[in-house]
Design a protein around this motif. Structure first.
Motif, mmCIF file in Angstrom:
data_model
loop_
_atom_site.group_PDB
_atom_site.id
_atom_site.type_symbol
_atom_site.label_atom_id
_atom_site.label_comp_id
_atom_site.label_asym_id
_atom_site.label_seq_id
_atom_site.Cartn_x
_atom_site.Cartn_y
_atom_site.Cartn_z
ATOM 1 N N VAL A 63 -36.219 20.734 -94.876
ATOM 2 C CA VAL A 63 -37.366 20.632 -93.984
ATOM 3 C C VAL A 63 -36.902 20.892 -92.561
ATOM 4 C CG1 VAL A 63 -39.196 19.114 -93.136
ATOM 5 C CG2 VAL A 63 -38.390 18.902 -95.496
ATOM 6 N N ASP A 64 -37.698 21.632 -91.821
ATOM 7 C CA ASP A 64 -37.425 21.835 -90.404
ATOM 8 C C ASP A 64 -38.096 20.695 -89.651
ATOM 9 O OD1 ASP A 64 -37.205 22.568 -87.792
ATOM 10 O OD2 ASP A 64 -37.842 24.653 -88.080
ATOM 11 N N TYR A 65 -37.295 19.715 -89.259
ATOM 12 C CA TYR A 65 -37.864 18.521 -88.670
ATOM 13 C C TYR A 65 -38.433 18.739 -87.280
ATOM 14 C CZ TYR A 65 -36.113 16.112 -92.690
ATOM 15 O OH TYR A 65 -35.904 15.723 -93.979
ATOM 16 N N THR A 66 -38.088 19.844 -86.662
ATOM 17 C CA THR A 66 -38.684 20.144 -85.361
ATOM 18 C C THR A 66 -40.155 20.503 -85.509
ATOM 19 O OG1 THR A 66 -38.117 22.516 -85.434
ATOM 20 C CG2 THR A 66 -36.465 21.014 -84.524
ATOM 21 N N GLN A 67 -40.561 20.843 -86.717
ATOM 22 C CA GLN A 67 -41.941 21.255 -86.957
ATOM 23 C C GLN A 67 -42.829 20.122 -87.464
ATOM 24 O OE1 GLN A 67 -42.929 24.428 -86.046
ATOM 25 N NE2 GLN A 67 -40.829 24.377 -85.233
ATOM 26 N N ARG A 104 -41.558 12.533 -88.242
ATOM 27 C CA ARG A 104 -40.151 12.483 -87.811
ATOM 28 C C ARG A 104 -39.649 11.047 -87.744
ATOM 29 N NH1 ARG A 104 -40.763 17.085 -84.714
ATOM 30 N NH2 ARG A 104 -41.882 15.850 -83.151
ATOM 31 N N LEU A 105 -40.489 10.157 -87.283
ATOM 32 C CA LEU A 105 -40.081 8.760 -87.170
ATOM 33 C C LEU A 105 -39.805 8.164 -88.543
ATOM 34 C CD1 LEU A 105 -39.521 6.299 -85.437
ATOM 35 C CD2 LEU A 105 -41.975 5.767 -85.489
ATOM 36 N N GLU A 106 -40.591 8.525 -89.553
ATOM 37 C CA GLU A 106 -40.329 8.030 -90.906
ATOM 38 C C GLU A 106 -38.985 8.515 -91.407
ATOM 39 O OE1 GLU A 106 -42.010 5.734 -92.658
ATOM 40 O OE2 GLU A 106 -43.039 5.551 -90.727
ATOM 41 N N VAL A 107 -38.652 9.776 -91.134
ATOM 42 C CA VAL A 107 -37.341 10.306 -91.506
ATOM 43 C C VAL A 107 -36.249 9.537 -90.765
ATOM 44 C CG1 VAL A 107 -35.836 12.332 -91.461
ATOM 45 C CG2 VAL A 107 -38.268 12.603 -91.969
ATOM 46 N N ALA A 108 -36.475 9.302 -89.480
ATOM 47 C CA ALA A 108 -35.487 8.605 -88.650
ATOM 48 C C ALA A 108 -35.235 7.190 -89.175
ATOM 49 C CB ALA A 108 -35.964 8.558 -87.203
ATOM 50 N N LYS A 109 -36.267 6.518 -89.613
ATOM 51 C CA LYS A 109 -36.109 5.166 -90.155
ATOM 52 C C LYS A 109 -35.239 5.189 -91.406
ATOM 53 C CE LYS A 109 -40.473 3.253 -88.401
ATOM 54 N NZ LYS A 109 -41.841 2.794 -88.771
ATOM 55 N N GLU A 110 -35.438 6.191 -92.247
ATOM 56 C CA GLU A 110 -34.626 6.305 -93.461
ATOM 57 C C GLU A 110 -33.163 6.574 -93.100
ATOM 58 O OE1 GLU A 110 -32.371 7.864 -96.623
ATOM 59 O OE2 GLU A 110 -32.981 9.102 -94.938
ATOM 60 N N ILE A 111 -32.939 7.448 -92.130
ATOM 61 C CA ILE A 111 -31.570 7.742 -91.704
ATOM 62 C C ILE A 111 -30.907 6.485 -91.134
ATOM 63 C CG2 ILE A 111 -30.156 9.037 -90.049
ATOM 64 C CD1 ILE A 111 -32.135 11.346 -90.316
ATOM 65 N N ILE A 151 -33.181 8.307 -82.876
ATOM 66 C CA ILE A 151 -32.862 9.284 -83.926
ATOM 67 C C ILE A 151 -33.982 10.303 -84.063
ATOM 68 C CG2 ILE A 151 -32.499 9.561 -86.420
ATOM 69 C CD1 ILE A 151 -31.064 6.831 -86.357
ATOM 70 N N ALA A 152 -35.226 9.856 -83.977
ATOM 71 C CA ALA A 152 -36.369 10.769 -84.061
ATOM 72 C C ALA A 152 -36.338 11.791 -82.929
ATOM 73 C CB ALA A 152 -37.680 9.985 -84.039
ATOM 74 N N GLU A 153 -35.942 11.359 -81.731
ATOM 75 C CA GLU A 153 -35.838 12.288 -80.607
ATOM 76 C C GLU A 153 -34.746 13.327 -80.847
ATOM 77 O OE1 GLU A 153 -37.789 12.625 -78.008
ATOM 78 O OE2 GLU A 153 -39.056 10.916 -78.559
ATOM 79 N N LEU A 154 -33.669 12.911 -81.477
ATOM 80 C CA LEU A 154 -32.596 13.855 -81.794
ATOM 81 C C LEU A 154 -33.040 14.858 -82.856
ATOM 82 C CD1 LEU A 154 -29.575 11.380 -81.784
ATOM 83 C CD2 LEU A 154 -30.088 13.125 -80.062
ATOM 84 N N LEU A 155 -33.791 14.385 -83.851
ATOM 85 C CA LEU A 155 -34.353 15.302 -84.844
ATOM 86 C C LEU A 155 -35.277 16.314 -84.174
ATOM 87 C CD1 LEU A 155 -35.254 12.790 -87.713
ATOM 88 C CD2 LEU A 155 -33.395 14.476 -87.738
ATOM 89 N N LYS A 156 -36.035 15.845 -83.209
ATOM 90 C CA LYS A 156 -36.966 16.717 -82.478
ATOM 91 C C LYS A 156 -36.215 17.811 -81.725
ATOM 92 C CE LYS A 156 -41.037 16.269 -79.488
ATOM 93 N NZ LYS A 156 -41.870 15.276 -78.741
#
Length: 414
Positions: free
Chosen positions: A24-28, A34-41, A379-384
């Protein structure tokens, strides 16, 4: 840095559906996704934070060894970390700073205070052994993580703690101290502080050179936060091991603020295979925030003088509270991500980490990064920004673990 990574989308999509993880391209994604992904990470990755001032905060609250222990396990309304918020944010190894205010190097008692703060951290681990454990190595942190325990490694902030006795470096290492910040707010016997204009030694003192060599011998991490540029380059010359700034940000964003690290210093740290652990305080990450904070302090000082009041007066407290509420500067968690991004682009992803300074910077923390529950926002900001899960794992702990092991290897080969 990769923009595409293979990981469960938002910790609820691919894995929850029993399908293979998809790239997945998390920038999109939306901010919420993104925050849900960040929580898992955050929950699946070991997160090390290089500096938290909880022990001294507890001490100021009267929680000495003879007093009632601070309720670390339950959620607190004040402060930046407790067990509940740590678990929510995914933090696994917050370094407990054994902070020695500069006044103790003048009036004495620095070593005794350090001993007291260390005992307080040890007491936390002894009181809640099913939740909290001490950690003196990478293996300790990794093993604690597997057991579901929160690690409490320790570092001394201000080498004034060793007083004038080189043997005290080994004394504190044997008590579990794994890094030492060479100075704090004033020059000390080891070297010059970035907050002090005295330039007592013109860099690292002769005693300081002995201290650096002894830290190398023991495998103790040398923390270069708080020292002057001249002191830093003396340390870089003397140290045979990598060096770390456990809680500093990039001076590029705060020109003239020597407490933050310059591009030249960042490059030298990377050259020695060390680490810059980005700190979170608003005045460290944003010049406009720092300027507004300074203006607020100057206004309040002038107002107090004009009214003939002290800060402790009820009228003064009411005015200060209202004035600060109306004029408090703001900065967003994204600014901290910008600092991480800046260091990564300047010297590479392998030389940046996290060092919040929670419980040490008052109410200056960014929106979205007010306490230990909020690492997923960063983490979400870094994914962004396009960082991959692998990149984020390095920032969260793998870089620090590499550097720590390298420092220990230097000690073993001495």
């Amino acid at each position: 840095m990769k923009k595409i990574l293979s990981i469960a989308l938002g910790a609820t999509m691919a894995f929850a559906c029993g399908t293979e993880p998809q790239e997945v391209d998390y920038t999109q994604l939306s901010d919420e996704e993104r925050l849900e992904v960040a929580k898992e990470i955050a929950q699946s990755t070991i997160i090390v934070d290089g500096h938290m001032d909880l022990p001294f905060r507890m001490y100021n609250l009267g929680n000495t060894m003879n007093g009632e222990i601070y309720d670390f396990i339950n959620r607190q309304e004040s402060g930046n970390i407790d067990y509940v918020r740590a678990r929510e944010g995914g933090i696994d190894a917050p370094f407990m700073a054994i902070y020695i205010p500069a006044i103790y190097q003048e009036r004495g008692g620095a070593k005794a205070l350090a001993d007291t703060l260390i005992m307080m951290v040890e007491r936390m681990a002894a009181t809640w052994p099913d939740k909290v454990a001490l950690a003196k190595s990478v293996d300790d942190i990794e093993n604690n993580f597997k057991k579901g325990l929160l690690s409490l490694p320790m570092g001394i902030e201000n080498a004034a703690a060793i007083e004038d006795d080189i043997d005290n470096v080994a004394y504190f290492y044997n008590k579990g101290i794994r890094y030492m910040t060479l100075t704090h707010g004033k020059d000390n016997l080891v070297g010059d502080s970035s907050y002090d204009d005295s330039e007592t030694h013109g860099g690292l003192s002769e005693f300081g050179r002995e201290v650096v060599a002894e830290m190398n011998r023991l495998g103790m991490i040398i923390d270069v936060s708080h020292i002057t540029d001249k002191t830093f380059f003396d340390v870089a010359e003397v140290s045979k091991a990598p060096i770390v700034a456990t809680h500093s940000s990039a001076r590029n964003f705060t020109p003239g603020f020597e407490r933050n690290v310059s591009d030249e210093i960042i490059k030298k740290i990377a050259e020695k295979d060390g680490l810059v652990m980005i700190t979170f305080g608003g005045s460290f990450v944003d010049q406009a925030f720092a300027d507004r904070n300074t203006a607020n302090r100057e206004h309040i000082a002038s107002w107090l003088e004009e009214k003939g009041l002290s800060r402790s007066d009820t009228a003064a407290q009411e005015y200060i509270q209202k004035y600060m509420a109306d004029n408090r500067p703001n900065v967003h968690v994204s600014k901290v991500a910008e600092h991480i991004d800046y260091v990564a682009k300047l010297v590479g992803i392998d030389h940046v980490g996290l060092g919040s300074d929670f419980d040490g910077v008052g109410d200056t923390l960014p929106e979205g990064l007010k306490d230990a529950s909020m690492y997923p926002n960063l983490i979400a900001e870094l994914l962004k920004l396009g960082y991959s899960k692998e990149d984020i794992e390095k920032i969260c702990s793998k870089n620090f673990f590499r550097v720590w092991k390298s420092i220990e290897d230097v000690a073993k080969s001495a």
